[in-house]
Design a protein around this motif. Sequence first.
Motif, PDB file in Angstrom:
ATOM      1  N   LYS A  78      35.836  50.752  20.078  1.00  0.00           N
ATOM      2  CA  LYS A  78      36.754  49.771  20.658  1.00  0.00           C
ATOM      3  C   LYS A  78      36.259  48.363  20.350  1.00  0.00           C
ATOM      4  O   LYS A  78      35.066  48.079  20.490  1.00  0.00           O
ATOM      5  CB  LYS A  78      36.843  49.937  22.173  1.00  0.00           C
ATOM      6  N   GLN A 124      38.418  42.962  28.679  1.00  0.00           N
ATOM      7  CA  GLN A 124      39.547  42.140  28.258  1.00  0.00           C
ATOM      8  C   GLN A 124      40.503  42.908  27.359  1.00  0.00           C
ATOM      9  O   GLN A 124      40.153  43.912  26.771  1.00  0.00           O
ATOM     10  CB  GLN A 124      39.040  40.914  27.486  1.00  0.00           C
ATOM     11  N   LEU A 125      41.704  42.365  27.244  1.00  0.00           N
ATOM     12  CA  LEU A 125      42.713  42.844  26.300  1.00  0.00           C
ATOM     13  C   LEU A 125      43.030  41.708  25.347  1.00  0.00           C
ATOM     14  O   LEU A 125      42.834  40.550  25.705  1.00  0.00           O
ATOM     15  CB  LEU A 125      43.987  43.259  27.037  1.00  0.00           C
ATOM     16  N   PRO A 126      43.505  41.964  24.161  1.00  0.00           N
ATOM     17  CA  PRO A 126      43.845  43.265  23.603  1.00  0.00           C
ATOM     18  C   PRO A 126      42.601  44.018  23.151  1.00  0.00           C
ATOM     19  O   PRO A 126      41.545  43.431  22.939  1.00  0.00           O
ATOM     20  CB  PRO A 126      44.716  42.905  22.397  1.00  0.00           C
ATOM     21  N   VAL A 127      42.770  45.328  22.997  1.00  0.00           N
ATOM     22  CA  VAL A 127      41.713  46.206  22.511  1.00  0.00           C
ATOM     23  C   VAL A 127      42.275  47.031  21.357  1.00  0.00           C
ATOM     24  O   VAL A 127      43.385  47.550  21.441  1.00  0.00           O
ATOM     25  CB  VAL A 127      41.212  47.156  23.624  1.00  0.00           C
ATOM     26  N   CYS A 167      37.581  44.129  21.016  1.00  0.00           N
ATOM     27  CA  CYS A 167      38.548  43.270  21.671  1.00  0.00           C
ATOM     28  C   CYS A 167      38.473  41.883  21.049  1.00  0.00           C
ATOM     29  O   CYS A 167      37.642  41.641  20.174  1.00  0.00           O
ATOM     30  CB  CYS A 167      38.320  43.207  23.181  1.00  0.00           C
ATOM     31  N   GLN A 168      39.335  40.999  21.506  1.00  0.00           N
ATOM     32  CA  GLN A 168      39.512  39.638  21.024  1.00  0.00           C
ATOM     33  C   GLN A 168      40.471  39.642  19.826  1.00  0.00           C
ATOM     34  O   GLN A 168      40.248  40.328  18.830  1.00  0.00           O
ATOM     35  CB  GLN A 168      38.203  38.952  20.647  1.00  0.00           C
ATOM     36  N   SER A 169      41.534  38.897  19.962  1.00  0.00           N
ATOM     37  CA  SER A 169      42.608  38.882  18.960  1.00  0.00           C
ATOM     38  C   SER A 169      42.116  38.530  17.569  1.00  0.00           C
ATOM     39  O   SER A 169      42.466  39.179  16.584  1.00  0.00           O
ATOM     40  CB  SER A 169      43.697  37.889  19.371  1.00  0.00           C
ATOM     41  N   SER A 209      37.193  48.711  28.831  1.00  0.00           N
ATOM     42  CA  SER A 209      37.401  47.786  27.718  1.00  0.00           C
ATOM     43  C   SER A 209      36.129  46.992  27.426  1.00  0.00           C
ATOM     44  O   SER A 209      35.440  46.579  28.350  1.00  0.00           O
ATOM     45  CB  SER A 209      38.514  46.781  28.051  1.00  0.00           C
ATOM     46  N   LYS A 214      40.533  47.998  32.289  1.00  0.00           N
ATOM     47  CA  LYS A 214      39.518  46.940  32.245  1.00  0.00           C
ATOM     48  C   LYS A 214      38.110  47.521  32.288  1.00  0.00           C
ATOM     49  O   LYS A 214      37.225  47.071  31.555  1.00  0.00           O
ATOM     50  CB  LYS A 214      39.728  45.971  33.410  1.00  0.00           C
TER      51      LYS A 214
END
Length: 84
Positions: free
Chosen positions: A48, A38-41, A50-52, A34, A31
């Motif tokens: 990097k 947040q995940l996913p990464v 993130c955010q689907s 990131s 975390k």
Amino acid sequence: MNLVKYLGVKFSTQVLTELKNGVKEKWMEVKSKSPLGQLPVLEIDGHKICQSRTIARFAAKSAGLLGKTDWEEIRADMLVESLM
């Protein structure tokens, strides 16, 4: 990750499950590194994101699946939004 599989891109995943056996400590470490915590990464060449949906758009754009015109891109974007 279905889009990535569809494109035939090799990738690896790391899954954090259950808050036992040190997973909570691992999550705190992940975390802190990131974007937005947040995940996913998705990490590519040290970058990097993130955010689907952002990851899905990136994969689609990288594969030339977002469309050739603004209207095709908007339609693809609309479809991505409907998936999540």
